[in-house]
Structures are given as structure tokens and as C-alpha cells.
Design an enzyme around this catalytic site. Structure first.
Site: not given
Length: 194
Positions: A147-148, A105, A151
Site C-alpha cells: 500500500h505504501e 488511506c 504511494h
């Protein structure tokens, strides 16, 4: 403009992003700045919280993965054109076996760990023109999206690690939030002593 990437430990990385609409101020410029920032740091994804904004916006350019030796021809075709803006994204359904992949990341430089994620996801999102899309992603595109997406939900990939792994990483993560690293791109460190 290349923006500083927010480092591990900053409270903005723990906020659930707010939805935005087409009236969001200077959105086009923000997206372009995020794109430049992501490429400058050699990332394949960048979410708004990583540049200090708690909104539901992220970019993905997974085209570099198309060059990997272990992707199938089918995956390669998808990855070659997987370069998009995701606004107000939602995961509608997750399916398939969880599989491990070594993730990193931009907000947590120099840390890479195997993370288990669902194989297939059905998503809904708006693109930069606020057109709504629904689609199913599998394999690497699904992984990068998850993954994004994490966030904008205030979740980091390190949250998905075992408590033992987290303990082993504790000192490294403290070094990152204190700014005692040099990732080779602009960063903003929450606990760096002035």
C-alpha cells in the site's frame, strides 16, 4: 511537527517518487515529522507524497495489527516489531495467491474497500542510515508495504477497485478533494474553495 496530509485529487499523489540519498536536506527531521503526523492521524503507514513530497520515502508502524484476534502467533511476532523507515524501496518479486483485505488511506478518509494484493513479496530498500536490506514479507506486513509502496509509484488503493466500485465512490472522492469532510487531523485539500 504535525504536517497536513495531502487529500485525494492532489497531483503530488500521482507522481512517481524520486530516489534520494543521504544528503537529502533535513531528512532526519522530515522522518520525525512524518512519524508524528502518522501517529496523530492514527495511521499505520505514511508515504512522502502524502505530505506533498515526491520522493521515495515511507514509514510503516504495523504494531497495532499485532493486537488483532485473527493473526497467528508467527504473524504477531513479526507485527510487534514492524516499525520501520523505507527509502528507495523496490519490489523485486511478488508471489502467492492474491487475497482481499479492507484497506483505507489517510489521504482518502472515510473510504474503506477490499483490495486484492499478493501474499508474499521480496523487497529491497534502505533504512534511515542508508543501509541496504533485502527481505521477504508475507501477510499483513507485505500488504501494508505494498500500500505504501504504491504511494511512491503514484498509485492509490482506489485505482485497484473495479470500475463499478470507482463509479460508486466518485461523489465521495469529490467531497474529499473539495475538503467537505472532517477527518479529525490536519489535511490539505487540492480543490477546497477559499
Amino acid at each position: 511537527m504535525i504536517l497536513p496530509i495531502v487529500a485525494y485529487g492532489d497531483p503530488v499523489l500521482r507522481k512517481v517518487g524520486k530516489e534520494i540519498d543521504a544528503d537529502y536536506p533535513n531528512l532526519e527531521k522530515l522522518i520525525e515529522d512524518m512519524r508524528q503526523t502518522m501517529y496523530n492521524a492514527q495511521g499505520v503507514g505514511l508515504a512522502a507524497p502524502q505530505i506533498g513530497k515526491d520522493i521515495r520515502l515511507f514509514l510503516i508502524d504495523a504494531t497495532p495489527f499485532a493486537e488483532d484476534d485473527d493473526v497467528t502467533e508467527e504473524e504477531k511476532k513479526v507485527l510487534e516489531s514492524f516499525n520501520r523507515v523505507f527509502i528507495n524501496a523496490k519490489i523485486i518479486k511478488e508471489e502467492g495467491d492474491e487475497w482481499a483485505f479492507n484497506e483505507g488511506c489517510l489521504s482518502i478518509p472515510e473510504v474503506r474497500e477490499d483490495v486484492f494484493r499478493q501474499e508474499s513479496i521480496t523487497i529491497e530498500y534502505q533504512n534511515e542510515n542508508f543501509e541496504t536490506h533485502t527481505e521477504t514479507l508475507t501477510g499483513l506486513p507485505a500488504r501494508v508495504f505494498q500500500h505504501e509502496y504504491d504511494h511512491i509509484e503514484g498509485v492509490l488503493f482506489t485505482d485497484k477497485l473495479s470500475s463499478l466500485k470507482k463509479r460508486l465512490l466518485k461523489k465521495k472522492l469529490e467531497k474529499i478533494s473539495n475538503g467537505k469532510i472532517d477527518p479529525g487531523y490536519r489535511m490539505r485539500f487540492p480543490n477546497r474553495k477559499k
